[in-house]
Write a protein that holds these residues in place. Structure first.
Motif, PDB file in Angstrom:
ATOM      1  N   GLY A   1       0.811  -1.220   0.000  1.00  0.00           N
ATOM      2  CA  GLY A   1       0.000   0.000   0.000  1.00  0.00           C
ATOM      3  C   GLY A   1       0.842   1.268   0.000  1.00  0.00           C
ATOM      4  O   GLY A   1       0.526   2.240   0.690  1.00  0.00           O
ATOM      5  N   ARG A   2       1.896   1.281  -0.803  1.00  0.00           N
ATOM      6  CA  ARG A   2       2.861   2.389  -0.753  1.00  0.00           C
ATOM      7  C   ARG A   2       2.245   3.736  -1.109  1.00  0.00           C
ATOM      8  O   ARG A   2       2.633   4.773  -0.558  1.00  0.00           O
ATOM      9  N   ARG A   3       1.290   3.749  -2.052  1.00  0.00           N
ATOM     10  CA  ARG A   3       0.739   5.035  -2.492  1.00  0.00           C
ATOM     11  C   ARG A   3      -0.096   5.725  -1.415  1.00  0.00           C
ATOM     12  O   ARG A   3      -0.370   6.918  -1.506  1.00  0.00           O
ATOM     13  N   LEU A   4      -0.500   4.959  -0.396  1.00  0.00           N
ATOM     14  CA  LEU A   4      -1.347   5.537   0.655  1.00  0.00           C
ATOM     15  C   LEU A   4      -0.637   5.660   1.999  1.00  0.00           C
ATOM     16  O   LEU A   4      -1.275   5.940   3.005  1.00  0.00           O
ATOM     17  N   ARG A   5       0.671   5.459   2.001  1.00  0.00           N
ATOM     18  CA  ARG A   5       1.377   5.424   3.286  1.00  0.00           C
ATOM     19  C   ARG A   5       1.205   6.703   4.091  1.00  0.00           C
ATOM     20  O   ARG A   5       1.185   6.673   5.320  1.00  0.00           O
ATOM     21  N   ALA A   6       1.116   7.850   3.420  1.00  0.00           N
ATOM     22  CA  ALA A   6       0.960   9.103   4.157  1.00  0.00           C
ATOM     23  C   ALA A   6      -0.400   9.204   4.827  1.00  0.00           C
ATOM     24  O   ALA A   6      -0.588  10.008   5.736  1.00  0.00           O
ATOM     25  N   LEU A   7      -1.345   8.371   4.396  1.00  0.00           N
ATOM     26  CA  LEU A   7      -2.713   8.450   4.898  1.00  0.00           C
ATOM     27  C   LEU A   7      -3.084   7.319   5.839  1.00  0.00           C
ATOM     28  O   LEU A   7      -3.919   7.484   6.726  1.00  0.00           O
ATOM     29  N   THR A   8      -2.512   6.148   5.628  1.00  0.00           N
ATOM     30  CA  THR A   8      -2.908   4.981   6.423  1.00  0.00           C
ATOM     31  C   THR A   8      -1.930   4.771   7.570  1.00  0.00           C
ATOM     32  O   THR A   8      -1.092   3.876   7.540  1.00  0.00           O
ATOM     33  N   ARG A   9      -2.061   5.601   8.583  1.00  0.00           N
ATOM     34  CA  ARG A   9      -1.192   5.524   9.755  1.00  0.00           C
ATOM     35  C   ARG A   9      -2.024   5.343  11.004  1.00  0.00           C
ATOM     36  O   ARG A   9      -3.135   5.880  11.106  1.00  0.00           O
ATOM     37  N   ASP A  10      -1.480   4.592  11.948  1.00  0.00           N
ATOM     38  CA  ASP A  10      -2.207   4.388  13.197  1.00  0.00           C
ATOM     39  C   ASP A  10      -1.939   5.544  14.159  1.00  0.00           C
ATOM     40  O   ASP A  10      -1.280   6.533  13.817  1.00  0.00           O
ATOM     41  N   ALA A  11      -2.459   5.407  15.376  1.00  0.00           N
ATOM     42  CA  ALA A  11      -2.351   6.498  16.330  1.00  0.00           C
ATOM     43  C   ALA A  11      -0.912   6.813  16.717  1.00  0.00           C
ATOM     44  O   ALA A  11      -0.622   7.897  17.218  1.00  0.00           O
ATOM     45  N   ASN A  12      -0.004   5.869  16.464  1.00  0.00           N
ATOM     46  CA  ASN A  12       1.407   6.086  16.762  1.00  0.00           C
ATOM     47  C   ASN A  12       2.204   6.560  15.552  1.00  0.00           C
ATOM     48  O   ASN A  12       3.435   6.670  15.621  1.00  0.00           O
ATOM     49  N   GLY A  13       1.520   6.795  14.450  1.00  0.00           N
ATOM     50  CA  GLY A  13       2.199   7.274  13.251  1.00  0.00           C
ATOM     51  C   GLY A  13       2.793   6.184  12.393  1.00  0.00           C
ATOM     52  O   GLY A  13       3.501   6.470  11.423  1.00  0.00           O
ATOM     53  N   LEU A  14       2.528   4.908  12.702  1.00  0.00           N
ATOM     54  CA  LEU A  14       3.079   3.790  11.939  1.00  0.00           C
ATOM     55  C   LEU A  14       2.246   3.560  10.680  1.00  0.00           C
ATOM     56  O   LEU A  14       1.020   3.447  10.746  1.00  0.00           O
ATOM     57  N   ALA A  15       2.913   3.497   9.516  1.00  0.00           N
ATOM     58  CA  ALA A  15       2.211   3.229   8.264  1.00  0.00           C
ATOM     59  C   ALA A  15       1.679   1.802   8.256  1.00  0.00           C
ATOM     60  O   ALA A  15       2.410   0.857   8.546  1.00  0.00           O
ATOM     61  N   VAL A  16       0.399   1.655   7.945  1.00  0.00           N
ATOM     62  CA  VAL A  16      -0.279   0.363   7.961  1.00  0.00           C
ATOM     63  C   VAL A  16      -0.750   0.042   6.542  1.00  0.00           C
ATOM     64  O   VAL A  16      -1.430   0.866   5.923  1.00  0.00           O
ATOM     65  N   PRO A  17      -0.415  -1.121   5.979  1.00  0.00           N
ATOM     66  CA  PRO A  17      -0.936  -1.476   4.654  1.00  0.00           C
ATOM     67  C   PRO A  17      -2.460  -1.398   4.628  1.00  0.00           C
ATOM     68  O   PRO A  17      -3.135  -1.769   5.588  1.00  0.00           O
ATOM     69  N   LYS A  18      -2.991  -0.929   3.507  1.00  0.00           N
ATOM     70  CA  LYS A  18      -4.412  -0.571   3.467  1.00  0.00           C
ATOM     71  C   LYS A  18      -5.349  -1.738   3.732  1.00  0.00           C
ATOM     72  O   LYS A  18      -6.463  -1.536   4.232  1.00  0.00           O
ATOM     73  N   GLN A  19      -4.923  -2.987   3.427  1.00  0.00           N
ATOM     74  CA  GLN A  19      -5.833  -4.114   3.651  1.00  0.00           C
ATOM     75  C   GLN A  19      -6.141  -4.328   5.130  1.00  0.00           C
ATOM     76  O   GLN A  19      -7.131  -4.989   5.474  1.00  0.00           O
ATOM     77  N   PHE A  20      -5.333  -3.756   6.022  1.00  0.00           N
ATOM     78  CA  PHE A  20      -5.567  -3.886   7.455  1.00  0.00           C
ATOM     79  C   PHE A  20      -6.252  -2.660   8.044  1.00  0.00           C
ATOM     80  O   PHE A  20      -6.407  -2.567   9.264  1.00  0.00           O
ATOM     81  N   CYS A  21      -6.643  -1.713   7.190  1.00  0.00           N
ATOM     82  CA  CYS A  21      -7.287  -0.484   7.644  1.00  0.00           C
ATOM     83  C   CYS A  21      -8.804  -0.598   7.542  1.00  0.00           C
ATOM     84  O   CYS A  21      -9.330  -1.271   6.648  1.00  0.00           O
ATOM     85  N   ASP A  22      -9.494   0.087   8.460  1.00  0.00           N
ATOM     86  CA  ASP A  22     -10.956   0.072   8.396  1.00  0.00           C
ATOM     87  C   ASP A  22     -11.541   1.326   7.768  1.00  0.00           C
ATOM     88  O   ASP A  22     -12.722   1.360   7.430  1.00  0.00           O
ATOM     89  N   PHE A  23     -10.735   2.377   7.604  1.00  0.00           N
ATOM     90  CA  PHE A  23     -11.177   3.626   6.988  1.00  0.00           C
ATOM     91  C   PHE A  23     -12.446   4.169   7.630  1.00  0.00           C
ATOM     92  O   PHE A  23     -13.319   4.715   6.961  1.00  0.00           O
ATOM     93  N   GLY A  24     -12.570   3.973   8.941  1.00  0.00           N
ATOM     94  CA  GLY A  24     -13.701   4.520   9.673  1.00  0.00           C
ATOM     95  C   GLY A  24     -14.945   3.663   9.666  1.00  0.00           C
ATOM     96  O   GLY A  24     -15.951   4.021  10.276  1.00  0.00           O
TER      97      GLY A  24
END
Length: 329
Positions: A29-52
């Motif tokens: 999920g490199r293209r979204l790394r600036a957006l898919t970060r957890d509360a600690n600022g760690l980049a999370v691959p998008k498949q593990f994100c819930d997007f709200g």
């Protein structure tokens, strides 16, 4: 003269095993790394994100897989570096069904590894390849396309079926399929792939009935491996040799065993390097509009948000775009 290929049996429906579903969940999920970060600022691959939404994209892909097959016939292809996320998401799968690659060498190796993994795989299995970074609004329409593709692959042992999605507009940032002749109800040959067309090309494709390529494949296991043998025989040989005699390995233990071989593999793309050279062996299952997106770029995420999906903003957001919270963060 090469010996004729064996003809695999066409089983009556009452004797068919459920398909073996491969969840492709190893992307970065490199293209979204600036957006898919957890509360600690760690980049999370998008498949593990819930997007709200409260549930990750991987969790939703698991639902699609479970609608086709029981957990023992679902295989998750993951990256060993992502274990902190997939270990909690895949707890209901047998440990032997989690196939971890040590490094990302592209989608060609990402699918071939679970295809060749010897645990429980049979040549005449129908295999469904499901990416785990997709959003679908009309899951019923998508599921109907999957079921039709499984039925088609059960009858046809040599063709690889792709889900072709009816576009809702001339998007230039998706891959397109140019449909060819009709070979069955809602099934057409693949005339060409057009990856990331210009705006003018995408508008022309839309007008002539082009379809978005969903990257969802359904075929007999043997048919998929045959495409690989024709297009990238060296890749097949390397992974077959690396996996030989190691059916008991899975998860991060498998990744450690494969690390030396994977580091020598050149990156390979499934569409470009495996599918496109064998278009004559491909067919497309036509799927009506179902609100599909792969959420692969910031612009697609913005369109998704504008359609009414909630994206929570964390207090440490440092740009005009919201950082996205992940499931379990």
């Amino acid at each position: 003269m090469a010996p004729p290929k064996p003809t695999l049996p066409t089983l009556p429906p009452e004797h068919r095993a459920p398909p073996r579903v491969i969840l492709l969940a190893g992307g970065e999920g490199r293209r979204l790394r600036a957006l898919t970060r957890d509360a600690n600022g760690l980049a999370v691959p998008k498949q593990f994100c819930d997007f709200g939404s409260g549930r990750s994209l991987l969790s939703r892909a698991l639902d699609r897989a479970r609608s086709l097959s029981p957990p023992e016939r679902i295989i998750a292809a993951v990256a060993s570096a992502h274990e902190r996320w997939w270990s909690r998401e895949l707890h209901e799968l047998p440990p032997s069904n989690v196939v971890a690659q040590p490094v990302n060498r592209g989608t060609a190796a990402g699918l071939l590894l679970p295809l060749l993994h010897p645990h429980g795989n049979e040549a005449d299995d129908v295999v469904v390849m499901l990416p785990c970074d997709h959003h679908v609004e009309r899951e019923d329409r998508f599921a109907d396309g999957l079921r039709r593709a499984v039925a088609a692959a059960s009858e046809d042992a040599e063709t690889v079926f792709l889900l072709g999605l009816t576009p809702d507009g001339p998007a230039a940032d998706y891959g397109w399929i140019v449909p060819g002749e009709q070979v069955g109800p809602g099934i057409r040959r693949v005339e060409a792939f057009i990856e990331k067309p210009s705006p003018e090309q995408s508008a022309a494709l839309w007008r002539r009935g082009g379809r978005w390529s969903s990257f969802v494949l359904v075929a007999r296991r043997s048919a998929l491996i045959e495409l690989y043998r024709l297009a990238v025989p060296e890749l097949v040989s390397v992974l077959e040799q690396a996996l030989s005699g190691h059916a008991a390995l899975s998860g991060t233990a498998l990744a450690r065993h494969l690390e030396a071989d994977f580091l020598l593999l050149p990156p390979g793309d499934l569409s470009r390097d495996v599918l496109e050279p064998s278009r004559q062996r491909l067919a497309m299952i036509d799927v009506p509009p179902c609100g599909w997106s792969d959420l692969g770029t910031p612009d697609r995420l913005e369109r998704w948000r504008a359609a009414g999906y909630r994206i929570p903003v964390t207090s440490e957001a440092s740009s005009s775009r919201a950082r996205l919270l992940t499931a379990g963060s």
